[in-house]
Design an enzyme around this catalytic site. Structure first.
Site: not given
Ligand code: ADP
Length: 405
Positions: A286, A16, A95, A334, A388, A213, A336-337, A184, A245, A9, A216
């Site tokens: 972030d 990656k 990817r 990030g 992914e 989430l 969403g989880e 995505h 964005r 990727n 992006g």
């Molecule tokens: P990418 O799109 O770069 O792959 P990720 O899926 O890793 O991004 O998501 C990054 C986002 O997830 C960032 O805004 C980060 O702050 C958020 N994030 C990661 N861990 C947490 C957490 N414990 N609580 C809230 N947000 C988080």
């Protein structure tokens, strides 16, 4: 015999990679080459806990370009006893970001495919150029190993015409391919399958809305395993509020700012892609940092979180109407989880629509797929860990097997 797939990727300054044993589904090595072309470039390597070597290493090396990055990765893999001479490597999955209308499934890479991806460069200049370099370099670094392109846009090629067309002059679509493509796709596809697997129901019978989430962010309405609408458009700029964005806006804002503030097209592009979204509202992009700021009383951070969640809620309502019957909502990536706050706020006060999150389940830890709806919720609400790279590996293997007959 072991069947290994390597997933690559490439970003504009990063690579990656992840090496899978497809028979056990396990990761044999993964890593990230970062700051390619800069003075502090390095390669971070992760090996399984069972490895004789230390599981995580950072190699500070000069990586002037992607070609050197892939060469370095190849040398690192050769030191991994499970990769050895590469005799178990059956394919490489790339990817690929923008497949336009030409690619709706994983595709074996040959000269013609590379040419087609090159023709799509205007649709996603930075991404597709990095992807092309990756494919060309990997072909020379791993001669004879079949390579497959897995496109971010492919999964959304099932959108009906009335959903993917914009209400703009027809000619813009015919001559310039202006339409909704969505992104995505690999993650949405993977998460929809995980939801079906977890609920023990056939994917073909399930209507799901997935919210990916991360930095992006996008939503997808998925009917029976097929994407029927998605929030990103011609580019990843449309839809949800993201880290930097804007997501949806009145397009007239663009020409208003060009005229009134004298901004150039490039400045507008940078502002909307890199200085908007959460960052535009509160200065940080972030979500972890923003939630901490909000908890500390920072008003702008609080507003950014509210706007982020409100946009999600609007898409949830819209896609419920699109699907008619909604079985499940899934949160992934990030934010969403990991953010119970964002999940709770996005689904707040939706009991009349059959959606309610249980506050205890929402904040509990759990496995890669877990349910968080309350007992009275008609719709299941899930938190799903996306993967992914693994999905790319699976699609690569499936493509190679089809290709062999
Ligand atoms: P990418 O799109 O770069 O792959 P990720 O899926 O890793 O991004 O998501 C990054 C986002 O997830 C960032 O805004 C980060 O702050 C958020 N994030 C990661 N861990 C947490 C957490 N414990 N609580 C809230 N947000 C988080």
């Amino acid at each position: 015999t072991m069947r290994q797939i390597l997933v690559l990727n490439l970003g504009s300054s990063s690579i990656k990679y992840e090496l899978f044993d497809m028979d056990s589904g396990s990761v044999l090595e993964s890593g990230l080459a970062e700051r390619i072309g800069e003075s502090e470039s390095c390669l971070k390597r992760q090996l399984p806990q069972s490895s004789a070597n230390s599981p995580s290493q950072t190699i500070n090396a000069s990586i002037p370009d992607h070609r050197h990055g892939i060469e370095l990765i190849r040398r690192m893999l050769a030191e991994n006893e499970l990769f050895a001479g590469g005799e178990h490597l059956v394919g490489i999955g790339h990817r690929a970001v923008h497949g336009g209308e030409r690619f709706s499934s994983p595709t074996l890479i040959d000269d013609k495919v590379i040419e087609s991806i090159r023709e799509l460069v205007p649709l996603a200049p930075l991404h597709n150029l990095a992807n092309l370099v990756g494919m060309e370099v990997a072909r020379s670094a791993f001669p004879g190993v079949p390579q497959v392109a897995v496109f971010d846009t492919a999964y959304h090629q099932t959108l009906p015409r009335y959903a993917y067309r914009y209400a703009i002059p027809d000619d813009w679509y015919r001559r310039f391919q202006i339409r909704r493509y969505g992104f995505h796709g690999t993650s949405h596809a993977y998460v929809a399958k995980q939801v079906a697997g977890h609920l023990g129901r056939p994917l073909a019978d399930l209507n799901t809305i997935v919210f990916h989430l991360g930095n992006g962010a996008s939503a997808a309405a998925i009917r029976g395993g097929e994407s029927v609408d998605t929030s990103m458009g011609l580019t990843p700029l449309e839809g949800l509020v993201m880290g930097t964005r804007s997501g949806d806006l009145d397009p007239a804002i663009v020409f208003h700012m060009a005229k009134e503030a004298g901004m150039s097209m490039d400045q507008l592009d940078t502002s909307l892609n890199k200085q908007s979204g959460l960052k535009g509202i509160c200065g940080a992009n972030d979500m972890r940092e923003i939630l901490a700021m909000a908890a500390g009383g920072d008003e702008a951070a609080g507003l950014a979180v509210e706007m982020f969640a409100y946009r999600i809620k609007k898409y949830l309502g819209a896609y419920m109407a699109v699907l008619g019957r909604l079985d499940a909502v899934a949160f992934t990536a990030g934010i969403g989880e990991n953010s119970p706050e964002v999940r709770a706020l996005s689904c707040a006060d939706l009991e009349p629509l059959g959606i309610a999150i249980d506050p205890v389940l929402n904040t509990a830890d759990g496995g890669p797929v877990r349910e968080i709806q309350s007992a009275g919720s008609r719709v299941r609400v899930l938190v799903v860990k996306t993967d992914e790279e693994f999905e790319i590996a699976e699609q690569t293997l499936a493509c190679l097997q089809n290709d062999l007959g």
